[in-house]
Enzyme design. Sequence first.
Site, short mmCIF file in Angstrom:
data_model
loop_
_atom_site.label_atom_id
_atom_site.label_comp_id
_atom_site.label_asym_id
_atom_site.label_seq_id
_atom_site.Cartn_x
_atom_site.Cartn_y
_atom_site.Cartn_z
N CYS A 155 66.55 20.17 74.02
CA CYS A 155 68.01 20.00 74.66
C CYS A 155 67.91 18.32 75.46
O CYS A 155 69.19 17.47 74.78
CB CYS A 155 69.05 20.70 75.21
SG CYS A 155 68.80 21.99 74.15
N CYS A 209 80.90 28.30 76.58
CA CYS A 209 80.04 28.36 75.97
C CYS A 209 80.09 26.73 75.04
O CYS A 209 81.03 26.84 74.15
CB CYS A 209 79.13 28.41 74.81
SG CYS A 209 78.99 30.86 75.96
N SER A 210 78.74 25.76 75.09
CA SER A 210 78.54 24.69 73.72
C SER A 210 78.27 25.47 72.14
O SER A 210 77.89 25.75 72.21
CB SER A 210 77.33 24.17 74.55
OG SER A 210 76.62 24.47 74.53
N HIS A 216 77.21 19.68 70.93
CA HIS A 216 76.32 19.30 71.59
C HIS A 216 75.19 19.76 70.04
O HIS A 216 74.26 20.78 70.24
CB HIS A 216 75.39 21.23 72.61
CG HIS A 216 74.47 21.00 73.28
ND1 HIS A 216 73.88 19.17 73.81
CD2 HIS A 216 74.08 21.77 73.76
CE1 HIS A 216 72.54 20.20 74.08
NE2 HIS A 216 72.96 21.21 73.48
#
Length: 403
Positions: free
Chosen positions: A83, A215-216, A346
């Site tokens: 990430c 939550c992404s 994301h």
Amino acid sequence: MSSRTFVIGVGMTKFEKIETRDWEYPDMVVEAVGNALADAGIEYSAVQRAAVGYVFEQSAAGQRALYDVGLTGIPVVNVNNNCATGSTALMLAREWVQSGLADVALAVGFEKMTRGALSPGAGGMPKVTPLDRHLKVLMANRGWANSPMTAQFFGNAAREHMERYGTTAEQIAAVAVKNHRHSVNNPYAQFRDEYTLEQVMGDKPIHEPLTRSQCSPTSDGAGAAVVVSERFVREHGLQDRAVEILAQTLVTDTGEAFETGSDIDVVGAPMTRAAAERVFAAAGLTVGDVDVIELHDCFSINEILTYEGLGMCAEGEGGKLVESGATTYGGRWVVNPSGGLISKGHPLGATGLAQCAELTWQLRGEAGARQVDGAKVGLQHNLGLGGACVVTLYGAGTLDQEG
């Protein structure tokens, strides 16, 4: 001439729900890079090196991603750091410029993701994975649950924070309320809806105490940044566009992440602390000098952990900090004015470049309805399990106009 480095152009696509737009990853990259080059006021032929980050695409996709932008024969380096991929590509571009290998470097990040949460497949986790040490801690502490793997890591960290410091589920959910509210003014965000605390708390449970809106999401999209030398800025009269990279550091896990047996440590809290200490020391600044922050809120609890890692509050006080209003407009800092990963989206390889774009716009005073008044110093925090953490400090107006 000095070895200072500057961002002179940024661009990104709107982050999209997966499979809602008819595009492939080269299309994303053409759009993001085109926007960055136009913002910089240069042609692709001026770019001397490129770092292209992504996580899930096939190998050497960086070259193919840029072929539709131009076939100039420049070195293209493919980057994968989970990430933290986008910020790692940005770091490579900065290092090339800072070392004198290039006057103009391009950092690109993209992702075209698949549906569903990031979890093991039907066959379970193989014996050796980038997260095998992390999983040993997770299994030893709380066992395996029927929920997405990454949500388990961060949900367990939230539980530990609640048990150790008395942090409440409402305080953790307040992060999502804030970031969703910020995203309303971001045309690049995947989600632009505002939620009440009650709506966030009452949303679909993912892994206690985390709900869906904390939550992404999985996302498609790309981002890009043009990094140049001080000489290039001055020769082209770009002082009013240039945002300086004041300091930047990349750290990975140490033994502390696994030896303490802490769910908080295993999700990168020690990396954040170490990276923050190094970047502030290198810049000669403190977190008190920072005005605007884009940080890695992959899950709401990670924003609270990052407050503490960056020194914005004492350890264990992150829940109280967000509850106080100190991290939104009118507070001490504005954190994630873009909406953050939770609301903006994301797409893993693109996240770090989108953070760079937001901070560049903020420090130039070009963020529109999201603008943080008087922003002069920005901080970017981009975290990847398995493990990498990149922290970057940016400064506005650091070059005089005459030179």
